[in-house]
Design a protein around this motif. Structure first.
Motif, mmCIF file in Angstrom:
data_model
loop_
_atom_site.group_PDB
_atom_site.id
_atom_site.type_symbol
_atom_site.label_atom_id
_atom_site.label_comp_id
_atom_site.label_asym_id
_atom_site.label_seq_id
_atom_site.Cartn_x
_atom_site.Cartn_y
_atom_site.Cartn_z
ATOM 1 N N THR A 297 -39.125 15.890 -28.884
ATOM 2 C CA THR A 297 -39.673 14.540 -28.737
ATOM 3 C C THR A 297 -40.388 14.109 -30.010
ATOM 4 O O THR A 297 -40.241 12.970 -30.471
ATOM 5 C CB THR A 297 -40.648 14.501 -27.552
ATOM 6 N N SER A 298 -41.173 15.039 -30.582
ATOM 7 C CA SER A 298 -41.895 14.717 -31.809
ATOM 8 C C SER A 298 -40.932 14.439 -32.958
ATOM 9 O O SER A 298 -41.115 13.493 -33.724
ATOM 10 C CB SER A 298 -42.831 15.874 -32.158
ATOM 11 N N ARG B 4 -37.801 13.440 -32.752
ATOM 12 C CA ARG B 4 -37.106 12.179 -32.504
ATOM 13 C C ARG B 4 -37.993 10.985 -32.857
ATOM 14 O O ARG B 4 -37.546 10.000 -33.430
ATOM 15 C CB ARG B 4 -36.688 12.095 -31.033
ATOM 16 N N GLY B 5 -39.292 11.095 -32.511
ATOM 17 C CA GLY B 5 -40.205 10.008 -32.825
ATOM 18 C C GLY B 5 -40.355 9.797 -34.318
ATOM 19 O O GLY B 5 -40.303 8.657 -34.820
ATOM 20 N N SER B 6 -40.562 10.898 -35.049
ATOM 21 C CA SER B 6 -40.737 10.799 -36.496
ATOM 22 C C SER B 6 -39.487 10.262 -37.180
ATOM 23 O O SER B 6 -39.542 9.336 -38.003
ATOM 24 C CB SER B 6 -41.089 12.174 -37.074
ATOM 25 N N LEU B 7 -38.329 10.841 -36.848
ATOM 26 C CA LEU B 7 -37.088 10.406 -37.468
ATOM 27 C C LEU B 7 -36.711 8.997 -37.036
ATOM 28 O O LEU B 7 -36.115 8.232 -37.793
ATOM 29 C CB LEU B 7 -35.966 11.389 -37.128
ATOM 30 N N GLY B 8 -37.075 8.646 -35.790
ATOM 31 C CA GLY B 8 -36.791 7.293 -35.316
ATOM 32 C C GLY B 8 -37.539 6.251 -36.114
ATOM 33 O O GLY B 8 -37.001 5.175 -36.453
ATOM 34 N N LEU B 9 -38.807 6.530 -36.439
ATOM 35 C CA LEU B 9 -39.585 5.597 -37.245
ATOM 36 C C LEU B 9 -38.977 5.441 -38.638
ATOM 37 O O LEU B 9 -38.931 4.331 -39.192
ATOM 38 C CB LEU B 9 -41.035 6.091 -37.362
ATOM 39 N N LYS C 288 -35.782 5.929 -39.383
ATOM 40 C CA LYS C 288 -34.510 5.226 -39.242
ATOM 41 C C LYS C 288 -34.708 3.719 -39.133
ATOM 42 O O LYS C 288 -33.938 2.924 -39.690
ATOM 43 C CB LYS C 288 -33.781 5.742 -38.003
ATOM 44 N N MET C 289 -35.776 3.298 -38.431
ATOM 45 C CA MET C 289 -36.032 1.877 -38.259
ATOM 46 C C MET C 289 -36.636 1.232 -39.515
ATOM 47 O O MET C 289 -36.810 0.016 -39.563
ATOM 48 C CB MET C 289 -36.971 1.661 -37.070
ATOM 49 N N ALA D 83 -41.389 16.258 -38.779
ATOM 50 C CA ALA D 83 -40.067 16.622 -38.269
ATOM 51 C C ALA D 83 -39.686 18.038 -38.676
ATOM 52 O O ALA D 83 -39.153 18.824 -37.880
ATOM 53 C CB ALA D 83 -39.024 15.619 -38.749
#
Length: 510
Positions: A299-300, A302-307, A309-310, A327
């Motif tokens: 989850t952590s 995904r959150g870091s990489l998601g930020l 990516k956006m 990450a």
């Protein structure tokens, strides 16, 4: 069917489960009929009566509950034992269990399926059914013999002897109660389980003597409904032993009648499932813990990489680097967790062959301290070694891993400017190692538990200290496979000492 093998009807809409369980049971000596839907199962039962049904709960068109309800509504099929198979999430929902037992199921098996567990439960319930049928048939036979008065007293005595032999030698709890709930019979296994003598049991009220007070009202109602409505043939409840210990028993009950047809009481055959329930609870807890521990770093990450990516931190390189660091840290933690789980499973299952050689204790400690020295120095912690030259016959890498794990834990839970002591003592039949720190200490009630899987004194330690909760479990498995023991002693606020022993080296061990 004409086959003499016990016949199992397996119902599951998942083809993989069908194939896996079917193949396993056939190899174990059962004749298996496998179908993918409740409708097909009912058609099969209409043609041939299986000895037992393994029934999935969640299926399209007709779920397992409806299939069970229809089976129990028919006199021809109502006595076929039904064991539900359900997912962990469903198994943890009390309403599913209550609903299934009310419909007449005899047991539940949690998914993911453990094949050995399936085999044990199938064998147990087939045995229970066979015993119940034997008791029912023998009871009917006795009544018939009395009514027709054509049998001799010698035949009656022989029948009684066989009946007694069956009950007194079976490794199940057998209890006979009269219509008031007073004990008329308890077999030797039952007496041994409860800790009573026959004189202490016979004539005593079952509910007042053996049932916890909180359960007595409900069980008295259940007993009444069993006697006069022939319901609740299968149920579970706790009983109290003479020492006050609670044991969980799964019962299979038969109503007994006298020669006039009047209700005389019940005969109950019970299996002690206390240990099985504990194992099942441990399995469910282990699955839950593994799921949680794997999900947290994912989850952590995904959150870091998601930020990233956006593009949230496209213009903030320092924060972007921080997200990448998070990450990478969680990826490393996930890797350690997976590796520790795999290492522990290989050790516990005997898949790891220990390649032993003669090693000097001082060398093992030296290599372990060198491996951890940089981490200790960075934390401002000194490591003091009490040297001793002695030989042990071990797999050196695994002992170094054990010492490194213990030293790493000592560093994590010690303050700066403290000292960790590593020492060895030569005892009569073993070499005693110890690693002592000056950390926060461990509460007495946790000293044994910390060697279990995912067991930590503080649940936040895995995130704050970077551990997986498996290090001490791995240490215990390694030391036990070397024929030694491992334990801890601690004083809160003063520190902890972890001990382990290895057998003294003798040339003959090679």
């Amino acid at each position: 069917m004409s086959s003499s093998l016990p016949q199992i009807l397996l119902v599951d809409d998942t083809v993989a489960n069908l194939q896996l369980v079917s193949d396993f049971l056939m190899k174990a000596g059962f004749n298996v009929l496998a179908v993918k839907s409740g409708i097909q199962a009912l058609k099969i039962v209409a043609i041939t009566e299986p000895d037992l049904i393994l029934l999935d709960v969640v299926m399209p068109e007709m779920d397992g509950f409806e299939v069970c309800r229809r089976l129990k509504a028919q006199e021809e099929t109502q006595d076929i034992p039904v064991i539900f198979m359900t997912a962990v999430a469903d198994r943890a929902n009390p309403s599913y269990k209550i609903k299934g037992l009310k419909l007449g199921a005899v047991d539940y098996i949690s998914k993911p399926i453990q094949l050995e567990e399936v085999l044990l439960r199938v064998q147990t319930h087939l045995q229970l059914r066979a015993l119940t049928q034997q008791l029912t048939e023998q009871n009917a036979c006795l009544q018939q013999e009395i009514r027709v008065r054509h049998q001799t007293q010698q035949i009656l005595q022989e029948t009684e002897r066989r009946w007694r032999s069956l009950l007194e030698n079976v490794q199940l709890l057998v209890v006979g109660l009269d219509w008031q709930g007073d004990v008329e019979y308890m077999n030797p296994f039952g007496l041994g389980l409860t800790g009573y003598t026959s004189a202490e049991v016979f004539g005593k009220n079952w509910f007042n003597t053996f049932i916890p007070s909180s359960e007595q009202p409900q069980l008295k109602q259940t007993f009444h409904e069993l006697l006069y409505h022939n319901s609740h043939a299968y149920y579970q409840n706790s009983i109290l032993t003479k020492s006050g210990e609670e044991r969980l028993i799964a019962w299979n009950n038969t109503v007994l009648r006298d020669i006039t047809g009047a209700i005389a009481g019940i005969m109950s055959i019970g299996e002690d499932i206390t240990q099985r329930q504990a194992v099942e609870r441990m399995k469910n807890e282990f699955i839950s813990l593994v799921s949680h521990e794997l999900r947290t770093p994912l989850t952590s990450m995904r959150g870091s990489l998601g930020l990233l990516k956006m593009g949230v931190y496209d213009n903030q390189p320092d924060k972007a680097k921080r997200m990448l660091d998070i990450a990478v840290t969680d990826c490393d933690r996930l890797g350690r967790l997976v590796n520790d789980i795999l290492s522990l499973e290989r050790l516990d299952s005997g898949q790891v062959t220990l390649v032993k050689e003669v090693c000097d204790v001082a060398d093992l400690i030296k290599h372990s301290v060198e491996a951890i020295d940089a981490i200790a120095e960075a934390a401002g912690i000194a490591i003091q070694v009490t040297p001793l030259s002695a030989q042990v016959y071990v797999a050196p890498d695994t002992i170094i891993q054990t010492l490194t794990n213990l030293l790493s834990n000592a560093i994590k839970f010690s303050e700066s400017n403290t000292t960790i002591t590593v020492g060895v003592q030569h005892q009569s039949d073993c070499i005693l190692f110890h690693v002592t720190d000056q950390g926060r200490g461990i509460p007495t009630e946790h000293l044994e538990r910390i060697f279990g899987r995912f067991q930590q004194v503080d649940v936040s330690d895995s995130r704050q200290k970077g551990g997986t909760g498996l290090g001490l479990a791995i240490c215990r498995s390694i030391i036990q496979q070397h024929g030694g023991g491992i334990w801890a002693e601690s004083t809160l606020g003063s520190g902890s000492t972890f001990y382990f022993t290895l057998p003294v080296y003798k040339e003959s061990v090679q």
